[in-house]
Design a protein around this motif. Structure first.
Motif, PDB file in Angstrom:
ATOM      1  N   ASN A  36       0.820  -1.222   0.000  1.00  0.00           N
ATOM      2  CA  ASN A  36       0.000   0.000   0.000  1.00  0.00           C
ATOM      3  C   ASN A  36       0.850   1.265   0.000  1.00  0.00           C
ATOM      4  OD1 ASN A  36       0.905  -0.255   2.639  1.00  0.00           O
ATOM      5  ND2 ASN A  36      -1.146  -0.432   3.548  1.00  0.00           N
ATOM      6  N   VAL A  37       2.171   1.119  -0.032  1.00  0.00           N
ATOM      7  CA  VAL A  37       3.092   2.249  -0.096  1.00  0.00           C
ATOM      8  C   VAL A  37       3.691   2.323  -1.490  1.00  0.00           C
ATOM      9  CG1 VAL A  37       5.193   3.278   0.844  1.00  0.00           C
ATOM     10  CG2 VAL A  37       3.614   2.046   2.355  1.00  0.00           C
ATOM     11  N   GLY A  38       3.621   3.497  -2.094  1.00  0.00           N
ATOM     12  CA  GLY A  38       4.149   3.692  -3.437  1.00  0.00           C
ATOM     13  C   GLY A  38       5.044   4.908  -3.516  1.00  0.00           C
ATOM     14  N   THR A  39       5.573   5.143  -4.699  1.00  0.00           N
ATOM     15  CA  THR A  39       6.439   6.287  -4.929  1.00  0.00           C
ATOM     16  C   THR A  39       5.787   7.262  -5.901  1.00  0.00           C
ATOM     17  OG1 THR A  39       8.663   7.011  -5.578  1.00  0.00           O
ATOM     18  CG2 THR A  39       7.712   5.175  -6.816  1.00  0.00           C
ATOM     19  N   LEU A  40       6.144   8.532  -5.773  1.00  0.00           N
ATOM     20  CA  LEU A  40       5.696   9.573  -6.679  1.00  0.00           C
ATOM     21  C   LEU A  40       6.903  10.077  -7.468  1.00  0.00           C
ATOM     22  CD1 LEU A  40       4.140   9.891  -3.800  1.00  0.00           C
ATOM     23  CD2 LEU A  40       3.512  12.150  -4.639  1.00  0.00           C
ATOM     24  N   LEU A  41       6.716  10.320  -8.741  1.00  0.00           N
ATOM     25  CA  LEU A  41       7.654  11.106  -9.541  1.00  0.00           C
ATOM     26  C   LEU A  41       6.885  12.315 -10.042  1.00  0.00           C
ATOM     27  CD1 LEU A  41       9.796   8.751 -11.823  1.00  0.00           C
ATOM     28  CD2 LEU A  41      10.586  10.263 -10.000  1.00  0.00           C
ATOM     29  N   PHE A  42       7.477  13.519  -9.895  1.00  0.00           N
ATOM     30  CA  PHE A  42       6.702  14.708 -10.213  1.00  0.00           C
ATOM     31  C   PHE A  42       7.599  15.877 -10.603  1.00  0.00           C
ATOM     32  CE2 PHE A  42       7.463  14.368  -5.699  1.00  0.00           C
ATOM     33  CZ  PHE A  42       7.846  15.637  -5.278  1.00  0.00           C
ATOM     34  N   VAL A  43       6.964  16.866 -11.209  1.00  0.00           N
ATOM     35  CA  VAL A  43       7.612  18.114 -11.602  1.00  0.00           C
ATOM     36  C   VAL A  43       6.914  19.249 -10.868  1.00  0.00           C
ATOM     37  CG1 VAL A  43       8.079  19.691 -13.517  1.00  0.00           C
ATOM     38  CG2 VAL A  43       8.246  17.211 -13.870  1.00  0.00           C
ATOM     39  N   GLN A  44       7.710  20.144 -10.276  1.00  0.00           N
ATOM     40  CA  GLN A  44       7.163  21.315  -9.580  1.00  0.00           C
ATOM     41  C   GLN A  44       7.736  22.591 -10.180  1.00  0.00           C
ATOM     42  OE1 GLN A  44       8.036  20.815  -5.378  1.00  0.00           O
ATOM     43  NE2 GLN A  44       6.071  19.842  -4.983  1.00  0.00           N
ATOM     44  N   LEU A  67       3.018  17.928 -13.017  1.00  0.00           N
ATOM     45  CA  LEU A  67       2.564  16.572 -13.343  1.00  0.00           C
ATOM     46  C   LEU A  67       3.057  15.627 -12.256  1.00  0.00           C
ATOM     47  CD1 LEU A  67       5.127  14.734 -14.586  1.00  0.00           C
ATOM     48  CD2 LEU A  67       4.763  16.233 -16.535  1.00  0.00           C
ATOM     49  N   THR A  68       2.337  14.539 -12.087  1.00  0.00           N
ATOM     50  CA  THR A  68       2.660  13.562 -11.048  1.00  0.00           C
ATOM     51  C   THR A  68       2.312  12.171 -11.546  1.00  0.00           C
ATOM     52  OG1 THR A  68       2.041  15.192  -9.352  1.00  0.00           O
ATOM     53  CG2 THR A  68       2.309  12.900  -8.630  1.00  0.00           C
ATOM     54  N   TYR A  69       3.246  11.227 -11.341  1.00  0.00           N
ATOM     55  CA  TYR A  69       3.011   9.821 -11.627  1.00  0.00           C
ATOM     56  C   TYR A  69       3.244   9.019 -10.354  1.00  0.00           C
ATOM     57  CZ  TYR A  69       3.234  10.899 -16.639  1.00  0.00           C
ATOM     58  OH  TYR A  69       2.991  11.405 -17.896  1.00  0.00           O
ATOM     59  N   VAL A  70       2.542   7.879 -10.233  1.00  0.00           N
ATOM     60  CA  VAL A  70       2.620   7.040  -9.044  1.00  0.00           C
ATOM     61  C   VAL A  70       2.903   5.599  -9.471  1.00  0.00           C
ATOM     62  CG1 VAL A  70       1.241   6.041  -7.159  1.00  0.00           C
ATOM     63  CG2 VAL A  70       1.127   8.491  -7.639  1.00  0.00           C
ATOM     64  N   CYS A  93       5.431  17.487  -1.163  1.00  0.00           N
ATOM     65  CA  CYS A  93       5.493  16.576  -2.309  1.00  0.00           C
ATOM     66  C   CYS A  93       4.448  16.910  -3.372  1.00  0.00           C
ATOM     67  CB  CYS A  93       5.293  15.135  -1.851  1.00  0.00           C
ATOM     68  SG  CYS A  93       6.603  14.526  -0.767  1.00  0.00           S
ATOM     69  N   VAL A  94       3.535  17.819  -3.072  1.00  0.00           N
ATOM     70  CA  VAL A  94       2.475  18.145  -4.029  1.00  0.00           C
ATOM     71  C   VAL A  94       2.363  19.633  -4.332  1.00  0.00           C
ATOM     72  CG1 VAL A  94       1.127  16.099  -3.439  1.00  0.00           C
ATOM     73  CG2 VAL A  94       0.693  18.236  -2.219  1.00  0.00           C
ATOM     74  N   SER A  95       3.094  20.465  -3.581  1.00  0.00           N
ATOM     75  CA  SER A  95       2.962  21.909  -3.796  1.00  0.00           C
ATOM     76  C   SER A  95       4.232  22.630  -3.373  1.00  0.00           C
ATOM     77  CB  SER A  95       1.766  22.455  -3.001  1.00  0.00           C
ATOM     78  OG  SER A  95       1.678  23.856  -3.114  1.00  0.00           O
ATOM     79  N   SER A 155      11.247  12.945  -6.364  1.00  0.00           N
ATOM     80  CA  SER A 155      10.602  11.727  -5.883  1.00  0.00           C
ATOM     81  C   SER A 155      10.169  11.887  -4.435  1.00  0.00           C
ATOM     82  CB  SER A 155      11.540  10.517  -6.001  1.00  0.00           C
ATOM     83  OG  SER A 155      12.598  10.610  -5.079  1.00  0.00           O
ATOM     84  N   CYS A 156       9.064  11.250  -4.105  1.00  0.00           N
ATOM     85  CA  CYS A 156       8.552  11.175  -2.739  1.00  0.00           C
ATOM     86  C   CYS A 156       7.921   9.800  -2.546  1.00  0.00           C
ATOM     87  CB  CYS A 156       7.511  12.266  -2.473  1.00  0.00           C
ATOM     88  SG  CYS A 156       8.160  13.879  -1.948  1.00  0.00           S
ATOM     89  N   THR A 157       7.331   9.603  -1.389  1.00  0.00           N
ATOM     90  CA  THR A 157       6.661   8.356  -1.034  1.00  0.00           C
ATOM     91  C   THR A 157       5.252   8.677  -0.551  1.00  0.00           C
ATOM     92  OG1 THR A 157       8.781   7.356  -0.413  1.00  0.00           O
ATOM     93  CG2 THR A 157       6.812   6.314   0.461  1.00  0.00           C
ATOM     94  N   GLY A 158       4.332   7.746  -0.692  1.00  0.00           N
ATOM     95  CA  GLY A 158       2.974   7.954  -0.198  1.00  0.00           C
ATOM     96  C   GLY A 158       2.291   6.635   0.128  1.00  0.00           C
TER      97      GLY A 158
END
Length: 277
Positions: free
Chosen positions: A35-43, A77-80, A67-69, A50-53
């Protein structure tokens, strides 16, 4: 801990080497926390970070506000992804976008706590946020759960000694334990206190151990990842920031609590809108 920048070039290098971007003094997750995944994103035009969620509903991933703002702007953009090896399969595609499209989950939106302001109100950081997936994901071990109000503050004795940090961040920054594999790791940590100035006087963060003598900790890329209570799905906090000399991921971690009204009011609103999808 603060997110780690992964440039597009660094990701491209993974075609030749799987070393890219987890929990210090921990061990590979071994399928324990799907139930734990990783995020790849552009800010703000910069990334990838990268972050975790942690999934707390079919389309809702709990993570950190940072990790989101950033600077008042949500991610471009954000991918999980939930694979233990976040880079698996990258060499099978002609481009990064093809890999994202085939093996990552797209997102509908990301939402930071309305009072998150890049730590401007420190130590009351409001460093909590969510990612809303474009499609549902059902982890085999169930969703993360939110604890009762003041759960951490009411723990006594041995009940403060057993927590589990999970993340995709760096495993260490100093020899001989320096490692930087972009994989899901887990580690045991202890609750130290919730009432100091750095913790927000009982209204924001909880201070956890981060040293080899106790068992584990977090580092860059673990941001937003869960602090689980014992061997349960109870997410009592999300990884926020560390307090260590030279930013070397040795010292103490401060994780934003989910058992406080500011966090639960925010999550209640999110789940009311997105939690049943």
């Amino acid at each position: 801990m603060l997110k780690k920048l992964i440039g597009a070039a660094a990701l491209a290098c993974a075609f030749m080497s799987t070393s890219a971007n987890a929990v210090t003094w921990g061990q590979p997750d071994g399928g324990e926390n799907p139930n734990v995944g990783t995020l790849l994103f552009v800010q703000n035009g910069v990334g990838f970070f990268s972050c975790t969620g942690t999934m707390i509903a079919p389309r809702v991933m709990l993570t950190a506000g940072h990790c989101v703002s950033e600077a008042g702007n949500t991610n471009d953009l954000t991918y999980v992804r939930f694979e233990e090896d976040a880079l698996s399969g990258i060499g099978d595609y002609a481009s990064l976008q093809d890999w994202f499209d085939a093996e990552w989950i797209a997102t509908e939106t990301v939402i930071a706590h309305p009072q998150w302001a890049d730590y401007a109100q420190f130590p009351n950081t409001y460093d909590i946020g969510v990612v809303i997936l474009a499609e549902p994901y059902y982890p085999s071990n169930g969703f993360g759960e939110i604890p009762p109000i003041d759960f951490l503050a009411n723990l006594k004795g041995k009940d403060k000694q057993s927590f589990r940090a999970v993340g995709y961040g760096q495993q260490g920054t100093l020899p001989p334990t320096a490692m930087n594999d972009y994989e899901r790791y887990k580690g045991e940590i202890r609750l130290l206190e919730v009432n100091s100035y750095l913790s927000g006087g009982g209204n924001a963060s909880a201070k956890f151990s981060n040293n080899p003598g106790i068992g584990g900790g977090t580092c860059y890329g673990d941001s937003g990842g869960p602090t689980f209570y014992k061997n349960t799905n109870l997410v009592v906090a999300v990884t926020s920031f560390g307090w260590a000399k030279n930013g070397n991921c040795v010292g103490n971690d401060f994780n934003y609590r989910t058992d406080i009204p500011d966090a639960q009011d925010f999550l209640d609103g999110v789940l009311a809108e997105y939690g049943d999808e």
